[in-house]
Enzyme design. Sequence first.
Site, PDB file in Angstrom:
ATOM      1  N   GLY A 194       0.831  -1.079   0.079  1.00  0.00           N
ATOM      2  CA  GLY A 194      -0.081   0.002  -0.105  1.00  0.00           C
ATOM      3  C   GLY A 194       0.967   1.306   0.031  1.00  0.00           C
ATOM      4  O   GLY A 194       2.024   1.190   0.690  1.00  0.00           O
ATOM      5  N   LYS A 249       6.508  -1.325   7.149  1.00  0.00           N
ATOM      6  CA  LYS A 249       5.971   0.230   7.151  1.00  0.00           C
ATOM      7  C   LYS A 249       7.242   1.030   6.976  1.00  0.00           C
ATOM      8  O   LYS A 249       7.772   1.356   7.936  1.00  0.00           O
ATOM      9  CB  LYS A 249       4.931   0.542   8.093  1.00  0.00           C
ATOM     10  CG  LYS A 249       4.226   1.952   8.208  1.00  0.00           C
ATOM     11  CD  LYS A 249       3.275   2.151   9.146  1.00  0.00           C
ATOM     12  CE  LYS A 249       2.537   3.485   8.914  1.00  0.00           C
ATOM     13  NZ  LYS A 249       1.193   3.553   9.407  1.00  0.00           N
ATOM     14  N   ASP A 251      -8.192   7.066  13.713  1.00  0.00           N
ATOM     15  CA  ASP A 251      -8.541   6.988  12.361  1.00  0.00           C
ATOM     16  C   ASP A 251      -8.904   5.703  11.845  1.00  0.00           C
ATOM     17  O   ASP A 251      -8.710   4.839  10.899  1.00  0.00           O
ATOM     18  CB  ASP A 251      -7.257   7.135  11.762  1.00  0.00           C
ATOM     19  CG  ASP A 251      -7.338   7.585  10.385  1.00  0.00           C
ATOM     20  OD1 ASP A 251      -8.233   7.969   9.843  1.00  0.00           O
ATOM     21  OD2 ASP A 251      -6.299   7.404   9.416  1.00  0.00           O
ATOM     22  N   GLY A 264       0.149   4.650   1.218  1.00  0.00           N
ATOM     23  CA  GLY A 264      -0.496   5.774   2.022  1.00  0.00           C
ATOM     24  C   GLY A 264      -0.213   7.104   1.864  1.00  0.00           C
ATOM     25  O   GLY A 264       0.783   7.650   1.096  1.00  0.00           O
ATOM     26  N   THR A 265      -0.845   7.854   2.844  1.00  0.00           N
ATOM     27  CA  THR A 265      -0.439   9.335   2.657  1.00  0.00           C
ATOM     28  C   THR A 265       0.790   9.820   3.595  1.00  0.00           C
ATOM     29  O   THR A 265       1.574  10.761   3.316  1.00  0.00           O
ATOM     30  CB  THR A 265      -1.623  10.219   3.397  1.00  0.00           C
ATOM     31  OG1 THR A 265      -2.969   9.707   3.198  1.00  0.00           O
ATOM     32  CG2 THR A 265      -1.653  11.579   2.834  1.00  0.00           C
ATOM     33  N   PHE A 266       1.203   8.724   4.455  1.00  0.00           N
ATOM     34  CA  PHE A 266       2.192   9.048   5.252  1.00  0.00           C
ATOM     35  C   PHE A 266       3.167   7.929   5.238  1.00  0.00           C
ATOM     36  O   PHE A 266       4.293   8.027   6.097  1.00  0.00           O
ATOM     37  CB  PHE A 266       1.624   9.032   6.741  1.00  0.00           C
ATOM     38  CG  PHE A 266       0.682  10.220   6.838  1.00  0.00           C
ATOM     39  CD1 PHE A 266       1.088  11.788   6.883  1.00  0.00           C
ATOM     40  CD2 PHE A 266      -0.865  10.089   6.888  1.00  0.00           C
ATOM     41  CE1 PHE A 266       0.035  12.604   6.986  1.00  0.00           C
ATOM     42  CE2 PHE A 266      -1.461  11.089   6.959  1.00  0.00           C
ATOM     43  CZ  PHE A 266      -1.303  12.424   6.696  1.00  0.00           C
ATOM     44  N   SER A 267       2.926   6.744   4.521  1.00  0.00           N
ATOM     45  CA  SER A 267       3.836   5.787   4.558  1.00  0.00           C
ATOM     46  C   SER A 267       3.839   4.906   3.187  1.00  0.00           C
ATOM     47  O   SER A 267       2.575   4.937   2.680  1.00  0.00           O
ATOM     48  CB  SER A 267       3.773   4.801   5.638  1.00  0.00           C
ATOM     49  OG  SER A 267       2.524   4.270   5.667  1.00  0.00           O
ATOM     50  N   SER A 268       4.907   4.096   2.977  1.00  0.00           N
ATOM     51  CA  SER A 268       4.404   2.952   2.079  1.00  0.00           C
ATOM     52  C   SER A 268       4.612   1.616   2.801  1.00  0.00           C
ATOM     53  O   SER A 268       5.404   1.615   3.820  1.00  0.00           O
ATOM     54  CB  SER A 268       5.510   3.251   0.790  1.00  0.00           C
ATOM     55  OG  SER A 268       5.618   4.136   0.168  1.00  0.00           O
ATOM     56  N   VAL A 269       3.880   0.819   2.271  1.00  0.00           N
ATOM     57  CA  VAL A 269       3.806  -0.513   3.180  1.00  0.00           C
ATOM     58  C   VAL A 269       4.518  -1.762   2.200  1.00  0.00           C
ATOM     59  O   VAL A 269       3.612  -1.879   1.010  1.00  0.00           O
ATOM     60  CB  VAL A 269       2.637  -0.918   4.010  1.00  0.00           C
ATOM     61  CG1 VAL A 269       2.767  -2.311   4.774  1.00  0.00           C
ATOM     62  CG2 VAL A 269       2.204   0.241   4.983  1.00  0.00           C
TER      63      VAL A 269
HETATM   64  N1  LIG Z   1       0.218  -5.568   8.672  1.00  0.00           N
HETATM   65  C1  LIG Z   1      -0.351  -5.414   7.365  1.00  0.00           C
HETATM   66  N2  LIG Z   1      -0.640  -6.466   6.564  1.00  0.00           N
HETATM   67  C2  LIG Z   1      -0.893  -6.309   5.183  1.00  0.00           C
HETATM   68  N3  LIG Z   1      -1.379  -5.179   4.756  1.00  0.00           N
HETATM   69  C3  LIG Z   1      -0.889  -3.914   5.669  1.00  0.00           C
HETATM   70  C4  LIG Z   1      -0.346  -4.250   6.975  1.00  0.00           C
HETATM   71  N4  LIG Z   1      -0.173  -2.913   7.493  1.00  0.00           N
HETATM   72  C5  LIG Z   1      -0.531  -2.200   6.271  1.00  0.00           C
HETATM   73  N5  LIG Z   1      -1.017  -2.434   5.213  1.00  0.00           N
HETATM   74  C6  LIG Z   1      -1.381  -1.944   4.006  1.00  0.00           C
HETATM   75  O1  LIG Z   1      -0.974  -0.622   3.859  1.00  0.00           O
HETATM   76  C7  LIG Z   1      -1.734   0.299   3.768  1.00  0.00           C
HETATM   77  C8  LIG Z   1      -1.208   1.472   4.502  1.00  0.00           C
HETATM   78  O2  LIG Z   1      -0.830   1.218   5.845  1.00  0.00           O
HETATM   79  P1  LIG Z   1      -1.111   2.121   7.195  1.00  0.00           P
HETATM   80  O3  LIG Z   1      -2.579   2.552   7.044  1.00  0.00           O
HETATM   81  O4  LIG Z   1      -0.582   1.768   8.337  1.00  0.00           O
HETATM   82  O5  LIG Z   1      -0.336   3.398   6.403  1.00  0.00           O
HETATM   83  P2  LIG Z   1      -0.593   4.893   6.357  1.00  0.00           P
HETATM   84  O6  LIG Z   1       0.551   5.512   5.361  1.00  0.00           O
HETATM   85  O7  LIG Z   1      -0.595   5.732   7.324  1.00  0.00           O
HETATM   86  O8  LIG Z   1      -1.998   4.993   5.476  1.00  0.00           O
HETATM   87  P3  LIG Z   1      -2.814   5.954   5.183  1.00  0.00           P
HETATM   88  O9  LIG Z   1      -2.038   7.363   5.022  1.00  0.00           O
HETATM   89  O10 LIG Z   1      -3.283   5.732   3.687  1.00  0.00           O
HETATM   90  O11 LIG Z   1      -4.039   5.965   5.908  1.00  0.00           O
HETATM   91  C9  LIG Z   1      -2.760  -0.264   4.552  1.00  0.00           C
HETATM   92  O12 LIG Z   1      -4.204   0.281   4.140  1.00  0.00           O
HETATM   93  C10 LIG Z   1      -2.891  -1.636   4.111  1.00  0.00           C
HETATM   94  O13 LIG Z   1      -3.347  -1.929   2.926  1.00  0.00           O
HETATM   95 MG   LIG Z   2      -4.071   4.049   6.766  1.00  0.00          MG
END
Ligand SMILES: Nc1ncnc2c1ncn2[C@@H]1O[C@H](COP(=O)(O)OP(=O)(O)OP(=O)(O)O)[C@@H](O)[C@H]1O
Ligand SMILES: [Mg+2]
Lengths: 522, 539
Positions: free
Chosen positions: A68, A119, A206, A70-75
Amino acid sequence: MEVDEGARLFTDHIDVDAEDDLEYDESEEVHMKNKDPAERLEIEAEIEDLNRKVSQLRNDYKLVDRLGTGTFSSVYKAVDLRHHKWDNTTWRGHHPPESSAHYQSAPHPRNSTFYVAIKRIYVTSSPERIRNEIAIMKDCLGCRHVSQLITAFRHKDQVVAIMPYQRNEDFRDFYTLLPMDGIKAYLRCMFRGLRDIHARGIIHRDVKPANFLYDPLSGVGTLCDFGLASRIETVTGSSANCCFHTSATARHPHGEMKTTKTSRSEMAKKTQKEARARTKGPSHLVGYPSNDTRPTAKANRAGTRGFRAPEVLLKCPDQNGAVDVWSVGVIMLFFLTRKFPLFQSSDDTEALMEIATILGQKKMEEAATLHGKLFCTNAPSVPIQGMSWPEFCERLNPSLEEPLTPNPAWYPHAEIPPSKEEHLRDLRDALDLLEHILEPKSVLRYTPKQALYHRFLREDIGDDEFRPHLFKGKGVCAAFHDEDDHGNCAVFHPSTDQLRLTKAGQGIAIGNEPCEIHQGLV
Amino acid sequence: MSTTRVALNPRPAVTRSSRLAVGTKRAHSPDRHAEQDSSAKRRALESKISATPRAAASDIKSKHAERERRDMERYKKDIEWKSKYTKAFPAFSFHFDADNLSMSKEAINNAKADILALKGKIEDFFSKDITYLISDYNAQDAPRNKENRTQRRLPGSACPSPTKTRVPEATLYTKAVNLEIGVWSTSKLKVILDRLLSDTAEPKLPIPERKPNLKDLLATEKITGSTTERDPTQRRHDWTYFEPDSYYVLVEDIHGKQATIIAHQYTPKKGEKEPWPVLYCDPRSSNPFRPFDEKEKKRMERVQQEEKSKKDKAREKVELQRIKNVERRVSHGHDLRRAASVGNLQRRLTEEEEEELEVVEDLGSANASGFLASGYVAASGNSVSIASTHPTTSTSGSFVRQSSMNSALRKQQQHEVLTSRKAMAPPPVPHDLRRTRSTNTLRPRVTTKLPKRDEGAKPGYCECCREKFSDYKTHIKGDRHRRFAENEKNFRELDSLLGEVKRRPVEEAWIEDQWRSPDEPTPEPEIIDIQDDDEEEEY
Ligand SMILES: Nc1ncnc2c1ncn2[C@@H]1O[C@H](COP(=O)(O)OP(=O)(O)OP(=O)(O)O)[C@@H](O)[C@H]1O
Ligand SMILES: [Mg+2]
Ligand SMILES: [Zn+2]
Ligand SMILES: [Zn+2]
Ligand SMILES: [Zn+2]
């Protein structure tokens, strides 16, 4: 010691089927095989870049895909190369087989690949914000249906956090198809997660489908993304006098109405009356100070549009877990109306007005008063008396009373739909719960515990049996648990006076059982 | 459309409430009423002694006046008390008796922050120079004091903790008493801090002799914005009013102390749809706030088409399931015949899907989803060795797991689900679902639309450098950001936390997780009932 135990469990329960192993043996290449070549190249470049920047990663994790952005990270998804080299008990916890959270605790067999989610937090986040997220995840070790922190490290400004990989599907692909039992499974996991984190004084802030990794196949969900999470604080000073409710307490996790009459409350009543009268009058007599020198109302409003509770929109300075419960209510609306998203507001003002068009002026006023605010509007689309949430669902989804045909591949793997009576009973219960979790007045909103004991979600064995206690909470062996001012923890042997220093995630008693260390000792 | 923007004034204006509020206070129970009356009498008597001529008056009016005067006095006293303490605070130094604190760590930290805000000092070590010792040590019930539990020192603690050098339990208290140093309990400290930092209770204006004091009234209104006592048809020059016949939403602080929260006027444009949210609740629309128009109609038709094919597929899956069930009954175990027929159906399904969906996000997760010979699916997508997927149902008091499916079957199902799943590109975040991280309205709105693929420049806000940037990649390579990144000092607290979440190799954990004797003589292990506060937990 735990490791040996794990190994024993493992041999007890597995009779290895070679065929299965061969057939499903992992080769990383298949991960991205079906992606478009440009995207694949881009992901490969990102993985390469991350490996170069955080060299510690390379020895222990093999990145295979992106999960994924996200806005604040890539996973990213990665293989935990030396899974069995590590002590994995601290983040696995000890949820018993009867617990829905047992999937977190069950040891991983040695013959298969263990996947983690990595993450990568964007380096433009402040170290303090990152520290907050990691500290909160650390405090959530042992919570059910909550993404567990395996470890985290830093190189320069780049921080990565490692969690177990959770299989999940996009909410859009299942929310219209999930039958009642699936909705129940979804909500039970969600409320168990919330119950446990709220008990630790943590608000997620959130809650939304993208942050709840749900696997319709197994009916298991995991709350993730603590990037906006905060701690419930007891408000003191002038802010405390603003609301007509108390801060969260152990007895009243969503606060309590202040009942004593004060000159303040009497004044407020009067102001409210005047405001109501003014709203009925002509608009050109309604105004506000032009050069307002009064201090601005300060409140945490972190969260996602469309999921913010009324008290967040109304800038309540003393928020608690009730804000998360509201967001769950919004998700429940998606299921029941089969529409997603429902609210389309672009800012807080519009969000408030959208809710007002449904609930009506009177309920909005009451909710506002609770937080020491006046809510006045003459917009023609806001009725005095609004509609109830069940009515809202019925109007948006005319086939609400028709049971869905279950997908046998999904939890609970039923092949035929429930009887109409059964469905109507479930529906009645669901709508009743909905009213309690979308209660606009935060103090009256159901707590996760109340929701779990509500007729719709209740199970034969109460949730209390499975709740993980705080390290120094109300577990049966809590008397032998100790923590010093610096957060160093230790447990004591009940008979020998020996002690053991413990790590976060250890020494968590579950239900009426002692913690894993005091098993058989108390 | 107009939304107010207001300057921040750090000093809240003292509000004087309207005199009309006076006397509206009524006690609920007769008991309380009596209590209030008697205390009022007592105070009346006291004030007689202090020779205020008006206190002796007996008509209702002067009773009111009396009450107001008392309120005013209380108010003045409060102000006086506050100013006295506020002035004295910078000279105070506190030491917290860490062994004897009954307040939560968080509350203690709050209190410490409050002390610092009031310019008081906090000393890490006890000495004769401190002004107050903060301790909940209770000389009477000392041996049973549950807080004494914390005196057990934890050997090998990571922190070079002052615990080691601290004088344990009662000693500090005794020392303080001997040195004639004041001892405050945490609750006393909290009361004092709260009082010092809270708004002064609203004073009641004394009834001005007959004619109201115009200057006072104006001042009150100017500050509070309250229309009390004012002709509502009168507009004031320093206020902004909504236009005649306009529609608006206004959210204000009910106490009038904080700036207007929302002031928004809607300006409808001819021929356009209403600018405020309208609830249509049309089940055919994508959204309750949208009318069912041409656009929505087109959308609905498209969705219906999609739904239909989804349903068809679901039906096909059910069919597949049925076939498999039959096959399972026919031949138990791994059977080539079955594999072949299922394979065919599977292929057909997949081929169809490929046309409209980006298929198979990753076969890897089919493997990763962990089908074990034991027949259990790991809910997590990782294999586990014990049943874990299903919430329990219980039959006549004993646990029964619902998972009885054959593992090969499950595997097959799993595969199906995966094939019908959309490609794993991150789910597009709809614009209206973007979140903001700001905690108050004054902070610059963080609209970080960071790494979105192929977008060229990615603008955003860097919290480290506290500046906006027009391109993420350029910014993080820039001098300013690199300086921040290279400076270990910026990460000190984060690093100390990261140290606590290090993954431990099995051997290390084995050694660490052993019972050991305390490295110093500790008193009998006290078994103190931690649940002595009977408060029921509702979390
Ligand atoms: N443990 C995990 N297992 C599988 N997929 C995950 C896991 N953690 C995160 N992801 C995937 O990565 C995406 C982004 O993770 P997360 O929400 O922690 O980051 P974020 O950058 O804060 O997200 P956003 O800014 O989009 O809300 C999740 O929506 C999910 O699809
Ligand atoms: Mg998220
Ligand atoms: Zn509030
Ligand atoms: Zn224990
Ligand atoms: Zn920067």
